[in-house]
Design a protein around this motif. Structure first.
Motif, mmCIF file in Angstrom:
data_model
loop_
_atom_site.group_PDB
_atom_site.id
_atom_site.type_symbol
_atom_site.label_atom_id
_atom_site.label_comp_id
_atom_site.label_asym_id
_atom_site.label_seq_id
_atom_site.Cartn_x
_atom_site.Cartn_y
_atom_site.Cartn_z
ATOM 1 N N ALA A 245 1.125 -61.622 1.927
ATOM 2 C CA ALA A 245 0.119 -61.032 2.810
ATOM 3 C C ALA A 245 -0.351 -59.708 2.226
ATOM 4 N N LEU A 246 -1.603 -59.357 2.452
ATOM 5 C CA LEU A 246 -2.095 -58.051 2.026
ATOM 6 C C LEU A 246 -1.501 -56.977 2.925
ATOM 7 N N THR A 247 -1.221 -55.842 2.353
ATOM 8 C CA THR A 247 -0.643 -54.739 3.115
ATOM 9 C C THR A 247 -1.751 -53.961 3.810
ATOM 10 N N VAL A 248 -1.771 -54.072 5.132
ATOM 11 C CA VAL A 248 -2.748 -53.367 5.956
ATOM 12 C C VAL A 248 -2.038 -52.857 7.200
ATOM 13 N N THR A 249 -2.704 -52.003 7.942
ATOM 14 C CA THR A 249 -2.171 -51.535 9.221
ATOM 15 C C THR A 249 -2.585 -52.519 10.299
ATOM 16 N N ALA A 250 -1.609 -53.204 10.890
ATOM 17 C CA ALA A 250 -1.903 -54.212 11.899
ATOM 18 C C ALA A 250 -2.179 -53.552 13.246
ATOM 19 N N VAL A 251 -3.310 -53.903 13.843
ATOM 20 C CA VAL A 251 -3.650 -53.373 15.166
ATOM 21 C C VAL A 251 -3.802 -54.477 16.204
ATOM 22 N N ASP A 252 -4.017 -55.736 15.759
ATOM 23 C CA ASP A 252 -4.215 -56.847 16.697
ATOM 24 C C ASP A 252 -4.015 -58.146 15.919
ATOM 25 N N ARG A 279 -5.724 -66.854 -1.761
ATOM 26 C CA ARG A 279 -6.094 -65.432 -1.789
ATOM 27 C C ARG A 279 -7.149 -65.134 -0.732
ATOM 28 N N ARG A 280 -8.144 -66.015 -0.632
ATOM 29 C CA ARG A 280 -9.186 -65.780 0.370
ATOM 30 C C ARG A 280 -8.607 -65.912 1.779
ATOM 31 N N ALA A 281 -7.715 -66.871 1.976
ATOM 32 C CA ALA A 281 -7.078 -67.025 3.286
ATOM 33 C C ALA A 281 -6.300 -65.766 3.658
ATOM 34 N N ALA A 282 -5.548 -65.233 2.706
ATOM 35 C CA ALA A 282 -4.770 -64.016 2.969
ATOM 36 C C ALA A 282 -5.685 -62.830 3.237
ATOM 37 N N THR A 283 -6.804 -62.779 2.541
ATOM 38 C CA THR A 283 -7.763 -61.682 2.740
ATOM 39 C C THR A 283 -8.327 -61.709 4.152
#
Length: 317
Positions: A245-252, A279-283
């Motif tokens: 998974a890409l590392t992002v800040t999850a808000v919802d 990759r596109r799915a994960a994005t």
């Protein structure tokens, strides 16, 4: 009329969202919701032709659903307006920062009355892919029969079928889901499930490799196993591939699985290899969890690279 790349079938609802406990009152915001319509929007935003088929009530909520889908470029020509049943509703309350609670008001809804006749024209128009979920057959006997008919008709016409198990425990039991979804998976080219859903399309208690082998034997080409924050695993006939998974800040996190599916199918329409589709799915999954709403934060095609190598708090100037 040109056939769509993607035809989705299911129930679209109006989602009323609260930032706090529903019992405490407070403002609600109105949104389009529904797993199948989420996927249609995600695919349409990336420039593909998408259509959604189903039923909505002949009420203001039904008009809202159709307006939202049209605004996102999703064709709704095959949608039936039901004069006797209301459009389904769902309420989401942000109970804590990490927990969202859902209440459905869809029993007896227009969407739950979906039947085979609602789908004949959309299926006859053709599509490059039919997308179904395990939610629709949980709604009623007629919806279950319509879902089965759509899968069988598409497969018979040479249209690949994508089935996302998408189990909703509040709609039916695991035993009932397994009884309906195991035969349904036999019509699919792509099966998508989380690790705790795989046994709903295979033998209870069987491990992942056993379920996948059985699905391959029945004609499935690809099995995607969603792993949440750990990404996803793709089983293809020539091997297994994992994407993180890409590392992002999850808000919802609501809608993340639908975004993943939309990204994968978009890659399939674009002819990407398995690694590119993942990759596109994960994005798209990363865009979904880092934005509020089921689908509102999903990217346009020009935005697909926005998260490449990004850092928290990045500003694009």
């Amino acid at each position: 009329m040109t056939a769509p790349d993607l035809l989705t079938v299911g129930e679209a609802l109006v989602s009323l969202r609260s930032a706090g406990p529903l019992a405490a009152g407070g403002p609600l915001t109105m949104h389009l919701a529904g797993a199948e319509s989420n996927v249609a929007v995600g695919v349409a935003r990336l420039g593909h032709r998408a259509a959604w088929a189903g039923r909505v009530g002949a009420d203001e909520f039904g008009e809202y659903v159709l307006r939202q889908l049209r605004a996102e470029g999703v064709a709704v020509d095959g949608v039936s307006r039901d004069p006797d049943r209301p459009t389904g509703l769902m309420f989401l309350e942000r109970r804590t920062a990490d927990l969202t609670r859902v209440q459905y008001h869809r029993a007896g809804s227009a969407g739950s009355a979906l039947d085979v006749e609602d789908l004949r024209a959309p299926l006859t128009a053709g599509a490059r892919m039919l997308h179904l979920t395990g939610i629709t057959p949980a709604l009623s006997d007629t919806a279950r029969a319509a879902t089965r008919w759509a899968a069988e008709a598409a497969a018979g016409a040479g249209i690949p079928v994508c089935l996302d198990v998408n189990h909703r425990a509040r709609l039916w039991s695991r035993a009932a889901a397994r009884e309906a979804l195991t035969p349904l998976a036999g019509y699919a080219s792509i099966v998508i499930a989380s690790t705790d859903e795989l046994d709903l399309v295979g033998d209870p208690g069987a491990d992942e490799s056993t379920v996948v082998a059985e699905l391959f034997r029945r004609g499935v080409d690809t099995v995607l196993v969603k792993l949440g924050a750990d990404g996803a695993r793709a089983h293809a006939r020539d091997g297994v591939r994992h994407t993180g998974a890409l590392t992002v800040t999850a808000v919802d996190t609501v809608g993340a699985g639908d975004a993943f599916t939309a990204g994968y199918l978009s890659g399939w329409f674009d002819g990407l290899d398995l690694a590119g589709r993942l990759r596109r799915a994960a994005t798209l999954g990363a865009f979904a969890v880092s934005s509020p709403g089921d689908w509102e934060g999903l990217p346009r095609r020009a935005e697909l690279s926005l998260l490449d190598g990004h850092e928290a708090g990045s500003v694009i100037r």
